[in-house]
Design a protein around this motif. Sequence first.
Motif, short mmCIF file in Angstrom:
data_model
loop_
_atom_site.label_atom_id
_atom_site.label_comp_id
_atom_site.label_asym_id
_atom_site.label_seq_id
_atom_site.Cartn_x
_atom_site.Cartn_y
_atom_site.Cartn_z
N ASP A 5 0.84 -1.19 0.00
CA ASP A 5 0.00 0.00 0.00
C ASP A 5 0.88 1.25 0.00
O ASP A 5 1.45 1.63 1.02
N ASN A 6 1.02 1.84 -1.19
CA ASN A 6 1.78 3.09 -1.34
C ASN A 6 3.19 2.97 -0.75
O ASN A 6 3.70 3.86 -0.07
N VAL A 7 3.85 1.86 -1.05
CA VAL A 7 5.16 1.56 -0.47
C VAL A 7 6.26 2.43 -1.08
O VAL A 7 6.32 2.62 -2.30
N GLY A 8 7.14 2.94 -0.22
CA GLY A 8 8.28 3.71 -0.69
C GLY A 8 9.48 3.50 0.22
O GLY A 8 9.34 3.27 1.42
N LYS A 9 10.66 3.55 -0.39
CA LYS A 9 11.91 3.42 0.37
C LYS A 9 12.89 4.48 -0.15
O LYS A 9 13.12 4.59 -1.35
N ALA A 10 13.47 5.24 0.79
CA ALA A 10 14.40 6.31 0.42
C ALA A 10 15.75 6.11 1.09
O ALA A 10 15.84 5.59 2.20
N TYR A 11 16.80 6.51 0.38
CA TYR A 11 18.16 6.51 0.90
C TYR A 11 18.79 7.87 0.60
O TYR A 11 18.41 8.54 -0.36
N LYS A 12 19.80 8.19 1.39
CA LYS A 12 20.62 9.34 1.04
C LYS A 12 21.61 8.92 -0.05
O LYS A 12 22.19 7.84 0.03
N SER A 13 21.77 9.75 -1.06
CA SER A 13 22.67 9.45 -2.16
C SER A 13 24.12 9.33 -1.67
O SER A 13 24.56 10.11 -0.82
N ARG A 14 24.84 8.34 -2.19
CA ARG A 14 26.25 8.18 -1.83
C ARG A 14 27.11 9.27 -2.45
O ARG A 14 28.16 9.63 -1.92
N LYS A 15 26.65 9.80 -3.58
CA LYS A 15 27.42 10.83 -4.27
C LYS A 15 27.16 12.21 -3.68
O LYS A 15 28.06 13.04 -3.59
N ASP A 16 25.92 12.46 -3.30
CA ASP A 16 25.54 13.75 -2.75
C ASP A 16 24.67 13.51 -1.52
O ASP A 16 23.49 13.15 -1.64
#
Length: 223
Positions: A5-16
């Motif tokens: 249900d409206n699944v999302g996963k976020a990470y901080k970028s390794r480059k920025d």
Amino acid sequence: MIHFDNVGKAYKSRKDRGEVVWPIRNFSATIVNGESTAILVPEGGGKTTLIDLVAGSELLTEGSITRGGHISWPASYRGIISAKMTGKQNLRFLTDCYGRNFAAAYEFLQEFSELGRYVDLPVRQYSNEQRHRLALTSLLAMNFEFILIDDAFEAGESSFRRRTAEYVKDNSDSITFFMATGNTRLVERYCQRAGILSEGTVTFYPSVAEAIEAFGKINDAEY
């Protein structure tokens, strides 16, 4: 049933470090018993992330996943097997953890894996092929309703891959796969439904063949 249900996963970028990357976002779908489903994912596009989210070893950034029935550990997760214990001891530990009948599981292990005397030896003495056979046979012996699969499912010798394919075909009424993979042959062989995860968005297609064709075009464009 596995419901996204409206699944999302976020990470901080390794480059920025100031940039946030979403390998998957706004994903809603229901995976039902008896309909093996694949999400085709380009290299580095979030295969492991998606499988780990379903397994519960990764935390969601947003949305929810509702799990019904017995769901396996990811097929590629080798940490489920202890190198210090024998194959038989590993299986006993797993059957105790998942509430399965050890005698039935052990009989299946001996017949299906063809490990012979190695089931009574520490896993650290196994070859990579033997470890793969132990891990995959132990997974199948647990009689999970949903099995989480990625590319590692097709590792190992061709004779063992054929035996596995035949077993899955013969037991298709009780085995449902959820895959995140880039292996189109795996999807074509086992799945009745398929979508593509690209740039954080999952798109399902009317047929597996159409999904595979569209995935090929995406890969061609990237390379």
